[in-house]
Design an enzyme around this catalytic site. Structure first.
Site, PDB file in Angstrom:
ATOM      1  N   GLU A   6      -8.089  -2.222  -5.147  1.00  7.66           N
ATOM      2  CA  GLU A   6      -8.421  -0.929  -5.773  1.00  7.66           C
ATOM      3  C   GLU A   6      -7.771  -0.829  -7.138  1.00  7.66           C
ATOM      4  OE1 GLU A   6      -7.267   2.108  -2.992  1.00  7.66           O
ATOM      5  OE2 GLU A   6      -8.421   1.184  -1.391  1.00  7.66           O
ATOM      6  N   ARG A  54      -7.053   0.958   5.178  1.00  7.13           N
ATOM      7  CA  ARG A  54      -6.610   0.232   3.996  1.00  7.13           C
ATOM      8  C   ARG A  54      -7.557  -0.943   3.788  1.00  7.13           C
ATOM      9  NH1 ARG A  54      -4.284   3.989   2.815  1.00  7.13           N
ATOM     10  NH2 ARG A  54      -2.069   4.324   2.410  1.00  7.13           N
ATOM     11  N   HIS A 102     -11.343   5.912  -2.575  1.00  8.00           N
ATOM     12  CA  HIS A 102     -10.104   6.242  -1.836  1.00  8.00           C
ATOM     13  C   HIS A 102      -9.785   7.736  -1.960  1.00  8.00           C
ATOM     14  CE1 HIS A 102      -6.023   4.512  -0.312  1.00  8.00           C
ATOM     15  NE2 HIS A 102      -6.284   5.691   0.220  1.00  8.00           N
TER      16      HIS A 102
HETATM   17  C1  DGY Z   1      -2.844   7.964   2.801  1.00  6.57           C
HETATM   18  O1  DGY Z   1      -2.348   9.070   2.559  1.00  6.57           O
HETATM   19  O2  DGY Z   1      -2.158   6.980   3.031  1.00  6.57           O
HETATM   20  C2  DGY Z   1      -4.313   7.787   2.848  1.00  6.57           C
HETATM   21  O3  DGY Z   1      -4.718   6.732   2.052  1.00  6.57           O
HETATM   22  C3  DGY Z   1      -5.084   9.046   2.586  1.00  6.57           C
HETATM   23  O4  DGY Z   1      -6.344   8.833   2.087  1.00  6.57           O
END
Ligand code: DGY
Length: 313
Positions: free
Chosen positions: A255, A226, A273
């Site tokens: 983001e 993250r 992402h």
């Molecule tokens: C999630 O599923 O939390 C992730 O960000 C996958 O990329």
């Protein structure tokens, strides 16, 4: 059911095929809630759709948040859990895709794949060869966060001939991989550091200037976790000051906005992402989100409640 965007059309249609759905609007939330709040029993969202306290509080009959994504830092658990609202996520089914992305980023940064592609496209090859790069084989790579995805990353790194070490909240029982006592201690022992920990308040800013300095001027940082886990300003300063060699990032603080201080750099590879973004994985995540929802509607045990709930469901 309340659909909180962004949601893939496939998932939204699949939920709508079984249940009556309404979509969270971009504006005029008060009017929407006055009309629908009393009927909503479930929320379906992805890990990039916020489910804040004020939304949970506004829905008196809410029983479940079915989150499409392994990470669920988008859901205000401090509000949901004390109220007895259940939360599910989509672990396991995305491990391979996310681990592949970690390797893709590491290889892209170490072997300069994107810069070399630009070199060819911009017609610079006839003027001389592309500079030499560094290989992953023979290097030492640290994994910050040794859960299922961390394990899948480790398997792939070893297949590439890298030595792997890790740091985790708790040492993993039975793991033969060397353990470092802290993120900074791990960074100091490795050539590249891959961040895989979950997001949320407990990991916010875990990779800070101290960790980046421990990684050092030849070090590479990969973040598939993250944006909140890495202090983005400290990262940019470390890149600008030559205090680390480069970075591969799938996630960012704000983001989908990525600062030009990153986009203008040659020593970073940036992805929007997409770590789990393959056809097969997204279909499996959608299926699991739906199956959790169906199980809850039938009063059956949830398939993949979040870890905070596992002993309770
Ligand atoms: C999630 O599923 O939390 C992730 O960000 C996958 O990329």
């Amino acid at each position: 059911m309340l659909l909180v965007p962004p949601l893939s059309p496939a998932l939204a249609d699949a939920v709508a095929a079984s249940y009556r759905t309404v979509r969270w609007p971009e504006t005029d939330h008060e009017t929407f809630l006055a009309e629908h709040a009393a009927d909503i029993v479930a929320i379906v969202c992805t890990n990039s759709g916020a489910v804040p306290a004020r939304l949970i509080d506004a829905l008196p009959r809410l029983g479940i948040v079915a989150n499409h994504g392994v990470g669920y830092d988008n859901v205000d658990l401090d509000t949901a859990l004390p109220r007895g609202v259940l939360v599910t996520h989509t672990p396991d089914v995305l491990d391979d895709a996310v681990a592949e992305t970690a390797l893709a980023l590491l290889l892209a940064v170490r072997r300069q794949v994107v810069a070399a592609d630009r070199f060819v496209r911009e017609g610079r090859w006839p003027q001389g060869p592309f500079p030499l790069t560094d290989q992953v084989a023979g290097s030492t790579v640290g994994i910050l966060g040794m859960g299922r995805i961390g394990g899948a990353v480790a398997t792939r790194l070893e297949a590439f001939g890298a030595s792997v070490r890790y740091h985790n909240r708790r040492q993993v029982p039975g793991s033969r991989l060397p353990y470092a006592e802290s993120p900074a201690a791990l960074a100091a022992e490795v050539d590249s550091l891959i961040v895989v920990v979950p997001g949320g308040s407990s990991t916010e800013g875990l990779v800070d200037a101290e960790v980046l300095d421990a990684l050092g001027p030849d070090g590479v940082l990969i973040n598939i976790a993250r944006g909140s886990v890495v202090d983005q300003d400290a990262l940019i300063e470390a890149l600008e000051g030559g205090r680390i060699r480069g970075a591969g990032l799938d996630v960012f603080r704000d983001e989908p906005h990525v600062p030009t201080t990153l986009t203008e750099r040659e020593d970073v590879v940036l992805l929007p992402h997409v770590a789990s973004g393959t056809h097969a994985t997204r279909a499996a995540m959608e299926r699991l989100t739906l199956d959790n929802l169906h199980a809850w509607m039938r009063g059956e045990p949830l398939l993949t409640p979040i870890p905070e709930l596992r002993d309770r469901t």
